[in-house]
Design a protein around this motif. Structure first.
Motif, short mmCIF file in Angstrom:
data_model
loop_
_atom_site.label_atom_id
_atom_site.label_comp_id
_atom_site.label_asym_id
_atom_site.label_seq_id
_atom_site.Cartn_x
_atom_site.Cartn_y
_atom_site.Cartn_z
N PHE A 1 0.61 -0.90 0.12
CA PHE A 1 -0.20 -0.50 -0.16
C PHE A 1 1.18 1.32 0.71
CE2 PHE A 1 -2.33 3.80 1.72
CZ PHE A 1 -3.27 3.08 1.43
N ALA A 2 2.07 1.58 1.10
CA ALA A 2 2.31 2.95 0.76
C ALA A 2 3.34 2.18 -0.09
CB ALA A 2 3.66 2.15 2.49
N LEU A 3 4.15 1.50 -1.02
CA LEU A 3 4.95 1.46 -1.89
C LEU A 3 3.99 2.42 -3.27
CD1 LEU A 3 7.18 -1.48 -2.10
CD2 LEU A 3 8.12 0.98 -1.65
N THR A 4 2.53 1.97 -3.40
CA THR A 4 1.84 2.62 -4.18
C THR A 4 1.70 3.21 -4.27
OG1 THR A 4 0.86 -0.17 -4.57
CG2 THR A 4 -0.42 2.13 -5.64
N VAL A 5 1.55 4.18 -2.85
CA VAL A 5 1.35 5.96 -2.22
C VAL A 5 2.40 6.19 -2.71
CG1 VAL A 5 0.87 7.70 -0.92
CG2 VAL A 5 -0.47 5.51 -1.13
N ALA A 6 3.54 5.54 -1.83
CA ALA A 6 4.90 6.37 -2.72
C ALA A 6 5.38 6.86 -4.09
CB ALA A 6 5.88 5.55 -1.98
N GLY A 7 4.68 5.16 -4.83
CA GLY A 7 4.58 5.86 -6.73
C GLY A 7 4.14 6.71 -7.39
N VAL A 8 2.77 6.69 -6.58
CA VAL A 8 1.87 7.98 -7.04
C VAL A 8 3.06 9.30 -6.69
CG1 VAL A 8 -0.28 9.41 -6.45
CG2 VAL A 8 0.01 7.35 -6.44
N VAL A 9 3.35 9.70 -5.26
CA VAL A 9 4.07 11.30 -4.63
C VAL A 9 5.66 11.37 -5.96
CG1 VAL A 9 5.68 11.47 -3.26
CG2 VAL A 9 3.92 10.51 -2.48
N ILE A 10 6.57 10.06 -5.86
CA ILE A 10 7.29 10.30 -7.12
C ILE A 10 6.96 10.74 -9.17
CG2 ILE A 10 9.25 8.78 -8.55
CD1 ILE A 10 9.56 7.30 -6.01
N GLY A 11 5.38 9.73 -9.40
CA GLY A 11 4.37 10.37 -10.33
C GLY A 11 4.00 11.97 -10.54
N ARG A 12 4.11 12.18 -9.64
CA ARG A 12 3.67 13.65 -9.11
C ARG A 12 5.28 14.70 -9.60
NH1 ARG A 12 -0.05 16.91 -11.39
NH2 ARG A 12 -1.20 18.64 -10.33
N LEU A 13 6.12 14.06 -8.51
CA LEU A 13 7.30 14.95 -8.97
C LEU A 13 7.53 15.26 -10.25
CD1 LEU A 13 8.37 14.34 -4.90
CD2 LEU A 13 7.34 16.37 -6.12
N ILE A 14 7.59 14.08 -10.90
CA ILE A 14 8.37 13.97 -12.36
C ILE A 14 8.18 14.94 -12.48
CG2 ILE A 14 8.57 12.12 -14.59
CD1 ILE A 14 9.27 10.01 -11.85
N ARG A 15 6.37 15.06 -12.78
CA ARG A 15 5.09 15.64 -13.53
C ARG A 15 5.62 16.93 -13.28
NH1 ARG A 15 -0.44 14.64 -16.20
NH2 ARG A 15 -0.94 17.38 -16.78
N ILE A 16 5.31 17.47 -12.40
CA ILE A 16 5.48 18.81 -11.65
C ILE A 16 7.23 18.80 -12.20
CG2 ILE A 16 6.36 20.51 -10.25
CD1 ILE A 16 3.84 18.52 -8.62
N VAL A 17 7.99 18.20 -12.70
CA VAL A 17 9.13 19.07 -12.50
C VAL A 17 9.58 19.15 -14.38
CG1 VAL A 17 12.16 18.35 -13.08
CG2 VAL A 17 10.88 18.24 -11.28
N ILE A 18 8.61 18.24 -14.94
CA ILE A 18 8.49 18.32 -16.45
C ILE A 18 7.54 19.40 -17.43
CG2 ILE A 18 7.91 16.77 -18.81
CD1 ILE A 18 8.96 14.07 -17.58
N CYS A 19 6.65 19.11 -16.75
CA CYS A 19 5.85 20.11 -17.30
C CYS A 19 5.64 21.18 -15.96
CB CYS A 19 4.04 19.96 -17.04
SG CYS A 19 3.93 18.24 -17.98
N GLY A 20 5.88 21.88 -15.32
CA GLY A 20 5.30 22.64 -14.42
C GLY A 20 4.32 23.15 -13.70
N LYS A 21 3.46 21.71 -13.83
CA LYS A 21 2.16 22.05 -13.04
C LYS A 21 1.25 20.29 -12.43
CE LYS A 21 -0.88 23.53 -16.32
NZ LYS A 21 -1.64 23.73 -17.68
#
Length: 80
Positions: free
Chosen positions: A60-80
């Protein structure tokens, strides 16, 4: 390093992280990412429990951690 890789191979943990990253990367907002990620993580663990397994908080925690990582990647690439 071998211990970490073997630990990640247990119980499809790499799939949990990967799926979470995909959810976070394609979510339009932080709220959407959190809502979808927590819902999917809970659904995966409920499925495991209903099929005779046990609820695995690490997955459960690894899935949520993956979401956080994916969201950070999107923020870095797209700016939002």
């Amino acid at each position: 390093m071998k211990k970490v890789i073997s630990w990640l191979k247990q119980s499809n943990r790499l799939k949990h992280i990967g799926g979470g990253i995909v959810i976070g990367a394609f979510a339009d907002s932080d709220y959407c990412a959190a809502y979808a990620g927590i819902g999917v993580a809970a659904a995966l663990e409920l499925k495991d429990k209903l099929w005779g397994g046990k609820w695995d908080w690490i997955d459960f925690a690894l899935t949520v951690a993956g979401v956080v990582i994916g969201r950070l990647i999107r923020i870095v690439i797209c700016g939002k």
